[in-house]
Design a protein around this motif. Structure first.
Motif, short mmCIF file in Angstrom:
data_model
loop_
_atom_site.label_atom_id
_atom_site.label_comp_id
_atom_site.label_asym_id
_atom_site.label_seq_id
_atom_site.Cartn_x
_atom_site.Cartn_y
_atom_site.Cartn_z
N VAL A 4 0.81 -1.38 0.19
CA VAL A 4 -0.33 -0.07 0.12
C VAL A 4 0.96 1.39 -0.14
CG1 VAL A 4 -1.67 1.08 1.39
CG2 VAL A 4 -1.92 -1.14 0.91
N LEU A 5 2.16 0.74 0.70
CA LEU A 5 2.74 2.46 1.22
C LEU A 5 3.35 2.35 -0.45
CD1 LEU A 5 4.16 1.27 4.51
CD2 LEU A 5 3.43 3.58 3.85
N GLY A 6 3.93 1.34 -1.78
CA GLY A 6 5.08 1.87 -2.93
C GLY A 6 4.38 2.06 -3.64
N SER A 7 2.57 1.99 -3.85
CA SER A 7 2.14 2.49 -4.39
C SER A 7 2.27 3.86 -4.91
CB SER A 7 0.37 2.29 -4.59
OG SER A 7 0.04 0.82 -5.36
N PRO A 8 1.78 5.01 -3.63
CA PRO A 8 2.18 6.48 -4.25
C PRO A 8 3.39 7.10 -3.81
CG PRO A 8 1.47 5.96 -1.10
CD PRO A 8 1.65 3.89 -2.23
N ARG A 9 4.69 5.52 -3.69
CA ARG A 9 6.09 5.85 -3.27
C ARG A 9 6.55 5.55 -4.99
NH1 ARG A 9 10.31 8.76 -2.57
NH2 ARG A 9 11.79 8.13 -2.90
N ASP A 10 6.16 4.53 -6.00
CA ASP A 10 6.15 4.43 -7.51
C ASP A 10 6.13 5.93 -8.42
OD1 ASP A 10 7.58 2.30 -6.13
OD2 ASP A 10 5.79 1.01 -7.35
N ALA A 11 4.62 6.25 -7.95
CA ALA A 11 4.01 7.30 -8.33
C ALA A 11 4.83 8.38 -8.00
CB ALA A 11 2.39 7.53 -8.30
N GLU A 12 5.05 9.04 -7.32
CA GLU A 12 5.38 9.64 -7.37
C GLU A 12 7.24 10.23 -7.15
OE1 GLU A 12 6.50 10.42 -2.54
OE2 GLU A 12 5.19 11.39 -2.01
N VAL A 13 7.92 9.21 -7.43
CA VAL A 13 9.42 8.78 -7.90
C VAL A 13 8.95 9.16 -9.24
CG1 VAL A 13 11.57 6.61 -8.53
CG2 VAL A 13 10.56 7.60 -6.38
N MET A 14 8.45 8.55 -9.93
CA MET A 14 7.89 8.52 -12.23
C MET A 14 7.64 9.76 -12.10
SD MET A 14 5.58 6.04 -14.58
CE MET A 14 6.04 4.93 -13.62
N LEU A 15 6.59 10.65 -11.16
CA LEU A 15 6.60 11.64 -11.70
C LEU A 15 7.38 12.55 -11.46
CD1 LEU A 15 4.38 14.07 -12.42
CD2 LEU A 15 3.64 13.76 -9.90
N ALA A 16 8.22 12.63 -10.46
CA ALA A 16 9.09 13.66 -10.27
C ALA A 16 10.72 13.64 -11.46
CB ALA A 16 10.14 13.32 -8.98
N ARG A 17 10.70 11.84 -11.89
CA ARG A 17 11.69 11.63 -12.84
C ARG A 17 11.51 11.67 -14.03
NH1 ARG A 17 13.52 5.83 -11.14
NH2 ARG A 17 14.61 6.36 -9.34
N LEU A 18 9.85 11.21 -14.66
CA LEU A 18 9.53 12.50 -15.88
C LEU A 18 9.36 14.05 -16.11
CD1 LEU A 18 6.89 9.69 -16.69
CD2 LEU A 18 9.59 9.90 -17.60
N LEU A 19 9.42 14.72 -15.05
CA LEU A 19 9.26 16.19 -14.98
C LEU A 19 10.81 16.36 -15.45
CD1 LEU A 19 6.04 16.78 -12.44
CD2 LEU A 19 6.31 17.25 -14.75
#
Length: 158
Positions: free
Chosen positions: A51-66
């Motif tokens: 459950v914790l991994g889902s928002p963390r993955d989205a945070e990381v992906m969003l930051a990298r792509l931005l």
């Protein structure tokens, strides 16, 4: 974890790391504790980690792509940023809502209670079991040290 509920920066990463460390510690010393209690806690921690991994993955992906949008021409960069915010921002928000719900669930509070009970009254296996446990070379540990110390010493001595 009020800071986690308020979506403080890095809060998810801190809790995810703590969850993984706790699970890893239970796995490392599984021979010292009741196998049923250890497996159950590790399974619950794994579920919380998911459950914790889902928002963390989205945070990381969003930051990298931005971060990569800086390499694009200005007009295209703003369009891509908007699309990323829409797509991944929605995914991040959904993941945070799911996390918020999990942090308010009976299951989560039961896990916290179980972890505290484990800490306060660990289900340690009997000394007989500990004496029967041998190191990799086949000679028994005859030291009066408790199992946890024997496990650490075993890695150093054998």
């Amino acid at each position: 974890a009020p800071w986690l509920r308020r979506e403080a920066p890095a809060a998810v990463q801190v809790r995810l790391s703590a969850t993984r460390r706790a699970s890893s510690g239970l796995a490392a010393y599984r021979r010292r504790y009741s196998p049923v209690a250890g497996r159950r806690l590790r399974a619950e921690l794994k579920g919380l980690g998911s459950v914790l991994g889902s928002p963390r993955d989205a945070e990381v992906m969003l930051a990298r792509l931005l971060g990569h949008t800086a390499e694009l021409p200005p007009g295209l960069a703003s369009a891509v940023k908007g699309r990323l915010d829409d797509e991944l921002g929605n995914r991040l928000n959904k993941a945070y809502r799911k996390l918020q719900k999990a942090l308010l669930s009976e299951r989560y509070f039961r896990l916290l209670d179980d972890l505290e009970a484990f800490r306060d009254h660990p289900p340690v296996r009997s000394e007989d079991h500990c004496r029967r446990w041998h190191c990799g070379r086949g000679h028994p540990h005859s030291s009066p040290r408790p199992c946890g110390a024997q496990a650490g010493a075993r890695r150093l001595q054998c």
